[in-house]
Scaffold this motif. Sequence first.
Motif, PDB file in Angstrom:
ATOM      1  N   SER A 227      -3.753  -2.028   9.365  1.00 41.31           N
ATOM      2  CA  SER A 227      -2.891  -0.500   8.165  1.00 41.31           C
ATOM      3  C   SER A 227      -4.263  -0.052   7.489  1.00 41.31           C
ATOM      4  O   SER A 227      -3.975   1.355   7.491  1.00 41.31           O
TER       5      SER A 227
ATOM      6  N   PHE B 143      -3.826   4.081   8.025  1.00 38.81           N
ATOM      7  CA  PHE B 143      -4.156   5.632   7.341  1.00 38.81           C
ATOM      8  C   PHE B 143      -5.403   6.156   6.987  1.00 38.81           C
ATOM      9  O   PHE B 143      -5.360   7.295   6.290  1.00 38.81           O
TER      10      PHE B 143
ATOM     11  N   ARG C 151       7.482  -0.006   2.438  1.00 39.10           N
ATOM     12  CA  ARG C 151       6.725   0.969   2.443  1.00 39.10           C
ATOM     13  C   ARG C 151       5.857   1.320   3.698  1.00 39.10           C
ATOM     14  O   ARG C 151       5.859   2.382   3.466  1.00 39.10           O
TER      15      ARG C 151
ATOM     16  N   ASN D  94       5.533   5.381   4.425  1.00 36.94           N
ATOM     17  CA  ASN D  94       4.601   6.064   4.045  1.00 36.94           C
ATOM     18  C   ASN D  94       4.013   6.365   5.932  1.00 36.94           C
ATOM     19  O   ASN D  94       3.613   7.431   6.218  1.00 36.94           O
TER      20      ASN D  94
ATOM     21  N   PHE E  19       0.133  11.948  -1.283  1.00 39.03           N
ATOM     22  CA  PHE E  19      -0.145  10.200  -0.861  1.00 39.03           C
ATOM     23  C   PHE E  19       0.143   9.150  -1.691  1.00 39.03           C
ATOM     24  O   PHE E  19       0.774   8.345  -2.185  1.00 39.03           O
TER      25      PHE E  19
ATOM     26  N   ASP F 165       3.483   7.188  -1.997  1.00 41.22           N
ATOM     27  CA  ASP F 165       2.980   5.346  -1.995  1.00 41.22           C
ATOM     28  C   ASP F 165       3.421   4.476  -3.454  1.00 41.22           C
ATOM     29  O   ASP F 165       3.785   3.424  -3.045  1.00 41.22           O
TER      30      ASP F 165
ATOM     31  N   GLY G 126       6.784   4.195  -3.706  1.00 40.45           N
ATOM     32  CA  GLY G 126       6.766   3.419  -2.630  1.00 40.45           C
ATOM     33  C   GLY G 126       6.643   1.434  -3.197  1.00 40.45           C
ATOM     34  O   GLY G 126       8.113   0.920  -2.566  1.00 40.45           O
ATOM     35  N   ARG G 127       5.896   1.840  -3.182  1.00 45.00           N
ATOM     36  CA  ARG G 127       5.497   0.047  -4.230  1.00 45.00           C
ATOM     37  C   ARG G 127       6.385  -0.880  -4.929  1.00 45.00           C
ATOM     38  O   ARG G 127       6.647  -1.651  -5.193  1.00 45.00           O
TER      39      ARG G 127
END
Length: 322
Positions: free
Chosen positions: A144, A148, A183, A187, A229, A233, A236-237
């Motif tokens: 991950s 990113f 998520r 993202n 972002f 994010d 989304g969290r």
Amino acid sequence: MPRATSDRFTRAHQPSVKSKASSEASGSSSGAARNPIFNTERFGQHILKNPQTAQSIVDAANLRPTDKVLEVGPGTGNLTVRILEKAKHVTAVEMDPRMAAELTKRVQGKPEQRKLEIMIGDFVKAELPYFDVCISNTPYQISSPLVFRLLSHRPLFRVAILMFQREFATRLVATPGSALWSRLSANVQLYSKVDLIMHVSKNNFRPPPKVESSVVRIVPRDPPPPVEFAEFDGLGRIIFGRRNKTVHANFLAKGVMEMLESNWKTWASVNNVMIEDDMDFKRKVEQVLEETGFAESRAAKMDINDLLKLLSAFHDAGIHFA
């Protein structure tokens, strides 16, 4: 001789004490599965030994003679030597100094040695050079962070061909409504186009991992969407925390309203917006959800356009997530 630009060495990505003790307790029975030269488990690395698979990965990048390539986790160089045949220059970031030394020996005295630079250290912390293409047999622990880190890199690269644990790779390409839409999926797909290229059996590695692997192609969206972002994010969290619950229910989870109200008051202060004494912040959030029609929606079935519409509505109301 390839230059090693850093001799710093960190202990990141080592297995936990518990897993280490378990490994030692298994004694010689686990020894046969280990790399006979390097303790690759220490860095979550598994050497790709199948030459056909290695060639297929490099071919998928469609390298040009002018390309500068970033390779993460080159190991002993089974991918590297094939990349060097096609690219102008390769920067290889390797955590293990012993593997870096082995890779150096592999190209020493050959024309390719002038085209290779080796950085010894943690990719997540390294200062990355300019590159057109990234190719990686990714150490699973940094999957991950690697994705990113690449997507936030500027200038944008052209394409990345990355091998991951299969479950992680499948989550990257998951679609709304599927079991693995998450998520992470949203993202990554906001900022790039992701395709699954091939599956790779664990028998293609030394030592063989406990799970299967897959290779994905990531192409950054150019230009990138004008979305911060941290904000996307942050939304989304909240809603992917329990992705099968309604969006409204997720906003009622412990601590969410308090966090958003704090952010809103900060925004109001910065923008000289007066806050009424009897302001009902919870109702303010619910109005946004009702007006957008997403109150009873579930993140598991919301696509990126839905998420962007909801985020925009919250921003219009002065509500932020980061």
